[in-house]
Structure formats: structure tokens, C-alpha cells
Scaffold this motif. Structure first.
Motif, PDB file in Angstrom:
ATOM      1  N   LEU A  16      64.282  12.689  17.996  1.00  0.00           N
ATOM      2  CA  LEU A  16      63.675  13.334  19.171  1.00  0.00           C
ATOM      3  C   LEU A  16      63.891  12.488  20.431  1.00  0.00           C
ATOM      4  CD1 LEU A  16      60.388  14.774  17.606  1.00  0.00           C
ATOM      5  CD2 LEU A  16      62.379  16.063  18.424  1.00  0.00           C
ATOM      6  N   MET A  17      63.724  11.180  20.293  1.00  0.00           N
ATOM      7  CA  MET A  17      63.951  10.289  21.449  1.00  0.00           C
ATOM      8  C   MET A  17      65.393  10.378  21.932  1.00  0.00           C
ATOM      9  SD  MET A  17      62.209   6.777  20.238  1.00  0.00           S
ATOM     10  CE  MET A  17      60.706   6.855  19.310  1.00  0.00           C
ATOM     11  N   GLU A  18      66.322  10.293  20.942  1.00  0.00           N
ATOM     12  CA  GLU A  18      67.742  10.330  21.318  1.00  0.00           C
ATOM     13  C   GLU A  18      68.098  11.635  22.016  1.00  0.00           C
ATOM     14  OE1 GLU A  18      70.001   9.685  17.725  1.00  0.00           O
ATOM     15  OE2 GLU A  18      69.017   7.732  17.489  1.00  0.00           O
ATOM     16  N   THR A  19      67.466  12.711  21.580  1.00  0.00           N
ATOM     17  CA  THR A  19      67.821  14.027  22.112  1.00  0.00           C
ATOM     18  C   THR A  19      67.146  14.300  23.459  1.00  0.00           C
ATOM     19  OG1 THR A  19      67.881  14.753  19.812  1.00  0.00           O
ATOM     20  CG2 THR A  19      67.994  16.482  21.499  1.00  0.00           C
ATOM     21  N   PHE A  20      65.884  13.921  23.595  1.00  0.00           N
ATOM     22  CA  PHE A  20      65.116  14.414  24.753  1.00  0.00           C
ATOM     23  C   PHE A  20      64.697  13.343  25.760  1.00  0.00           C
ATOM     24  CE2 PHE A  20      64.321  17.631  21.393  1.00  0.00           C
ATOM     25  CZ  PHE A  20      64.905  18.717  22.038  1.00  0.00           C
ATOM     26  N   TRP A  21      64.937  12.074  25.464  1.00  0.00           N
ATOM     27  CA  TRP A  21      64.580  11.026  26.435  1.00  0.00           C
ATOM     28  C   TRP A  21      65.801  10.585  27.206  1.00  0.00           C
ATOM     29  CZ3 TRP A  21      60.894   6.993  23.692  1.00  0.00           C
ATOM     30  CH2 TRP A  21      59.626   7.584  23.525  1.00  0.00           C
ATOM     31  N   PRO A  22      65.692  10.267  28.478  1.00  0.00           N
ATOM     32  CA  PRO A  22      64.480  10.476  29.271  1.00  0.00           C
ATOM     33  C   PRO A  22      64.240  11.966  29.492  1.00  0.00           C
ATOM     34  CG  PRO A  22      66.271   9.569  30.610  1.00  0.00           C
ATOM     35  CD  PRO A  22      66.789   9.687  29.224  1.00  0.00           C
ATOM     36  N   MET A  75      59.484   8.447  27.939  1.00  0.00           N
ATOM     37  CA  MET A  75      60.409   7.897  28.929  1.00  0.00           C
ATOM     38  C   MET A  75      60.704   9.034  29.903  1.00  0.00           C
ATOM     39  SD  MET A  75      64.244   6.323  28.481  1.00  0.00           S
ATOM     40  CE  MET A  75      63.843   5.142  27.212  1.00  0.00           C
ATOM     41  N   PRO A  76      60.133   8.957  31.118  1.00  0.00           N
ATOM     42  CA  PRO A  76      60.251  10.082  32.047  1.00  0.00           C
ATOM     43  C   PRO A  76      61.677  10.251  32.567  1.00  0.00           C
ATOM     44  CG  PRO A  76      59.078   8.252  33.071  1.00  0.00           C
ATOM     45  CD  PRO A  76      59.320   7.851  31.650  1.00  0.00           C
ATOM     46  N   GLY A  77      62.052  11.496  32.808  1.00  0.00           N
ATOM     47  CA  GLY A  77      63.395  11.791  33.312  1.00  0.00           C
ATOM     48  C   GLY A  77      63.414  11.925  34.812  1.00  0.00           C
ATOM     49  N   HIS A  78      62.915  10.922  35.507  1.00  0.00           N
ATOM     50  CA  HIS A  78      62.912  10.950  36.976  1.00  0.00           C
ATOM     51  C   HIS A  78      63.358   9.581  37.468  1.00  0.00           C
ATOM     52  CE1 HIS A  78      61.619  11.299  41.121  1.00  0.00           C
ATOM     53  NE2 HIS A  78      61.315  12.572  40.914  1.00  0.00           N
ATOM     54  N   PRO A  79      64.381   9.535  38.351  1.00  0.00           N
ATOM     55  CA  PRO A  79      64.923   8.232  38.753  1.00  0.00           C
ATOM     56  C   PRO A  79      63.886   7.317  39.403  1.00  0.00           C
ATOM     57  CG  PRO A  79      65.886  10.053  40.051  1.00  0.00           C
ATOM     58  CD  PRO A  79      65.110  10.674  38.944  1.00  0.00           C
ATOM     59  N   VAL A  80      62.937   7.881  40.147  1.00  0.00           N
ATOM     60  CA  VAL A  80      61.933   7.031  40.812  1.00  0.00           C
ATOM     61  C   VAL A  80      60.989   6.420  39.773  1.00  0.00           C
ATOM     62  CG1 VAL A  80      59.990   7.009  42.423  1.00  0.00           C
ATOM     63  CG2 VAL A  80      62.079   8.278  43.001  1.00  0.00           C
ATOM     64  N   ARG A 138      59.087  24.581  22.101  1.00  0.00           N
ATOM     65  CA  ARG A 138      59.064  24.617  20.640  1.00  0.00           C
ATOM     66  C   ARG A 138      60.464  24.953  20.091  1.00  0.00           C
ATOM     67  NH1 ARG A 138      55.142  25.946  17.224  1.00  0.00           N
ATOM     68  NH2 ARG A 138      53.796  26.234  19.030  1.00  0.00           N
ATOM     69  N   GLU A 139      61.125  25.902  20.759  1.00  0.00           N
ATOM     70  CA  GLU A 139      62.452  26.318  20.303  1.00  0.00           C
ATOM     71  C   GLU A 139      63.428  25.135  20.363  1.00  0.00           C
ATOM     72  OE1 GLU A 139      60.479  27.802  22.498  1.00  0.00           O
ATOM     73  OE2 GLU A 139      60.355  29.967  22.102  1.00  0.00           O
ATOM     74  N   GLN A 140      63.358  24.353  21.431  1.00  0.00           N
ATOM     75  CA  GLN A 140      64.253  23.185  21.556  1.00  0.00           C
ATOM     76  C   GLN A 140      63.969  22.165  20.450  1.00  0.00           C
ATOM     77  OE1 GLN A 140      63.140  22.518  25.810  1.00  0.00           O
ATOM     78  NE2 GLN A 140      65.286  21.924  26.039  1.00  0.00           N
ATOM     79  N   LEU A 141      62.690  21.954  20.155  1.00  0.00           N
ATOM     80  CA  LEU A 141      62.317  20.976  19.126  1.00  0.00           C
ATOM     81  C   LEU A 141      62.800  21.448  17.760  1.00  0.00           C
ATOM     82  CD1 LEU A 141      58.660  20.239  20.322  1.00  0.00           C
ATOM     83  CD2 LEU A 141      60.617  18.698  20.505  1.00  0.00           C
TER      84      LEU A 141
END
Ligand code: TXA
Ligand code: MG
Length: 349
Positions: free
Chosen positions: A93-99, A128-133, A207-210
Motif C-alpha cells: 500500500l505504501m509503495e502504491t499510494f505514498w506520497p 506521507m502526504p503528496g504535497h510538495p510544501v 475502496r476500489e483503488q485499494l
């Protein structure tokens, strides 16, 4: 307390070296609390290892102490310091969705984080948020950052720096303004401590993505049965509420209009929360469109701003349309039913 405003362009290179980011990171290192943008909503960050910093977060928000915080990281190396026995599924899950907008509940390594941040639980929620700031600020601080949404508890979460300012000016050290957030609803919280992952809070990752990534996904029964105690402590509180009562209506626009007419005939100022597609249909005192029904991501994006904007009107009552519980619609309906606090009205003409 004077609240410093730092404005940052999220699209510039090498944000981590920017004076505004460095200044905000210095506040975090000094155990002050600072609001910052993430891709979901603005967070109110503080050093997750320091009781004093975490206490400032709870105090500024007026948050109940039994509601643990999400720990935000900028690189995977930070994780092993405070989480143990990370399952293979959690790693996928981390590899797929982080950040990105996914929070994982993992087993906690004792003695590293402030007990206040995890409300004394044996688990820890991490993302791990997906925002550069957000990533630059966390990296510059060199700390795991505990951060709930940067609103006063109970109010709609903030999706702009102006929302944060409205709620927390004078109560926190500073606000990093990186523009509006984007996803608009909070991260999906997934418990990864059991046999298979379980959704505790629907959010930006669907849910579908997970399911596509790791197969079977469970769901906390409390999400659909209000007599159950939620496994995610924050889910038991009423949230996101506008000042006036909000009633969701499962029915056609004509059916909603009939409810509007009844209340107006009784002398009330009536507001409708609708979508771009339907806004021309209604006759009411206040009509606010929340995104486009044909693209639910746009509804999620403007949801909290729309809920807040009703507070600038003199509406006595708000009627809101419902959305399909699929894709990000699941998170939208979860937040809307919490904002309402009332049973959904089913109305057929
Ligand atoms: O998108 C987000 O998740 C935003 C941004 C700022 O990152 N943060 C956010 O935090 O929504 P907050 O504090 O508003 O919501 C955190 C949720 C709460 O429902 C809390 O109870 C749950 O996560 N939570 C935290 N630690 C937990 C744990 N160990 N077990 C179960 N639930 C946990
Ligand atoms: Mg929140």
C-alpha cells in the motif's frame, strides 16, 4: 500569540531551501505548532516526539484528548523509528499510494513518540502526504510531524489558508499558505494490524483503488451502523457541521423544492446545497453549488469550502442533495452525514 503567515509557491524547485520553509521548520523544531497544506486538507503540525508540542495542537483545536493524531513523514526511513511488524500488505500500500492521501494504522514502537499523540494506543497512524510544501516542511524539520486537520474541532476541515486563519489566528505560531489543497477530503485511514486491511475512514484513496491493489478489504462496521463504536476514535464525534441545521435529502430536485417551499411558507430562510448541474432548478433564499455531480472529485474538492460558506449566509435551514456512495463519493457521503447529524430524508413525489 502572533500568528506568522508564510506564503510559498508549491511549484518552485528545491522548496526545502526556501526561507519561509526553513523559518516554519524552525518553529516546529522549537516545539511550536504550524499549519501547512497537504493534498487533502491543511494540517496543524507539531513535533510528534514532544508532549508539549502535541499538547499545543490539542489546545489550539479544542480537540478531545482521546482522539489520536496522524504522524506525517517525508521519507520511509522515518517509519522504522516508531512503527514495528509492518506487514507485506502495508508495504504494498505504501509503495502504491505514498506520497498520497492514505493513512496506515501500524503497530507502534513504544517509547519514541509522545503518548499524547497516539492517545496511549499501541498503534500509530502514519502517512506521507503528496504535497510538495508538506514534504519540504517535514524534511526541513527532520521530525515526525503529528498533524490533525487545522480546524477548530467540529468545524469543516480547512482547504485554504484563509479557512485556517479564520479558525486558528492568534492560537498557533504560523500558517504556511501554499494555496488551496486539491483532493478536499481527508486521507483514507486503513488499519493494517489485522489479517487483512480494514477501512476505518473513507477518504481520498477509494475502496476500489485499494481492492485493485491488495484484494480483500474490510470495513469498520461502525461506518454503516451507528450503534457500533468506531475503531478510529475520531469517527465517533460529530464533525464538519455548518452553523445552521443541514438535512440531506435522497430524492429528486422537485422533491427537495417541495421541502424548500414548505419551510419558506413557514417564514424560514432556506438554503440549498446542490451541484452545478442542478443549481438552475431551485427557487430558494440561498443556492450554493458544490462541484459537478458528473465528476465527484470536484464535489470532494469544494465540499468543506461550501459547508463553511453557508455560515456567511442568514440561512435558517439547509437542504442538501445526496451523492452515490462509490469512488470518492463514499468519503463525500461519510462527511456529509456527519456534517448533518440528522437521518437522511427520503422523499419521493
Ligand atoms: O488527510 C488527512 O488525513 C489530514 C491531513 C492533515 O493529513 N489529517 C486528518 O487528521 O484528517 P485528523 O486528526 O483530523 O483525523 C485523524 C483520524 C481520526 O479519525 C483519528 O481518530 C484517526 O485518524 N486515528 C489516528 N490514530 C489512529 C489509530 N492509532 N488507530 C485508529 N485511528 C486513528
Ligand atoms: Mg479532522
Amino acid at each position: 500569540m502572533e500568528t506568522t503567515m508564510w506564503t510559498v509557491d508549491k511549484d518552485v524547485d528545491n522548496l526545502v531551501t526556501y526561507p519561509q520553509i526553513i523559518e516554519a521548520a524552525e518553529k516546529l523544531k522549537g516545539n511550536e505548532v504550524v499549519a501547512f497544506p497537504t493534498e487533502t486538507v491543511y494540517g496543524l503540525g507539531g513535533n510528534a516526539k514532544d508532549d508539549g508540542a502535541v499538547a499545543k495542537i490539542f489546545a489550539a483545536k479544542g480537540r478531545p484528548g482521546d482522539n489520536p493524531l496522524i504522524i506525517h513523514i517525508s521519507n520511509l526511513g522515518q517509519l522504522e523509528h516508531f512503527a514495528v511488524n509492518i506487514s507485506e500488505t502495508a508495504q504494498i500500500l505504501m509503495e502504491t499510494f505514498w506520497p498520497g492521501p492514505l493513512t496506515l494504522v501500524l503497530e507502534k514502537r513504544e517509547g519514541v513518540l509522545s503518548e499524547k499523540a497516539t492517545a496511549g494506543l499501541s498503534t500509530v497512524a502514519v502517512r506521507m502526504p503528496g504535497h510538495p510544501v508538506a514534504l519540504a516542511l517535514i524534511e526541513a524539520s527532520g521530525l515526525p510531524i503529528a498533524a490533525p486537520s487545522a480546524n477548530v474541532s467540529g468545524k469543516p476541515s480547512p482547504t485554504t489558508a484563509a479557512h485556517v486563519h479564520e479558525d486558528l489566528d492568534g492560537r498557533i505560531a504560523g500558517i504556511v499558505d501554499g494555496g488551496p489543497t486539491g483532493v478536499g477530503v481527508e486521507s483514507t485511514v486503513v488499519d493494517c494490524t489485522g489479517k487483512y486491511p480494514v477501512i476505518l475512514r473513507p477518504g481520498g484513496i477509494t475502496r476500489e483503488q485499494l481492492e485493485e491493489t491488495v484484494g480483500k478489504i474490510g470495513e469498520d462496521p461502525a461506518l454503516t451502523d451507528s450503534s457500533q463504536v468506531p475503531k478510529s476514535p475520531g469517527m465517533k464525534y460529530r464533525h464538519y457541521a455548518p452553523d445552521s441545521p443541514l438535512y440531506l435529502v435522497d430524492g429528486s430536485a422537485a422533491a427537495i423544492q417541495q421541502l424548500v417551499d414548505e419551510k419558506r411558507a413557514a417564514g424560514m430562510k432556506v438554503a440549498v446545497m446542490t451541484t452545478e448541474e442542478n443549481k438552475g432548478f431551485y427557487r430558494a433564499d440561498i443556492i450554493i453549488a458544490c462541484g459537478r455531480r458528473s465528476k465527484l472529485e470536484t464535489v470532494a474538492e469544494s465540499l468543506y469550502d461550501t459547508l463553511r460558506s453557508f455560515n456567511e449566509t442568514d440561512a435558517d435551514i439547509i437542504f442538501g442533495e445526496v451523492f452515490p456512495v462509490a469512488g470518492v463519493g463514499e468519503a463525500v457521503m461519510n462527511r456529509l452525514t456527519k456534517a448533518s447529524g440528522n437521518p437522511i430524508i427520503t422523499k419521493n413525489l
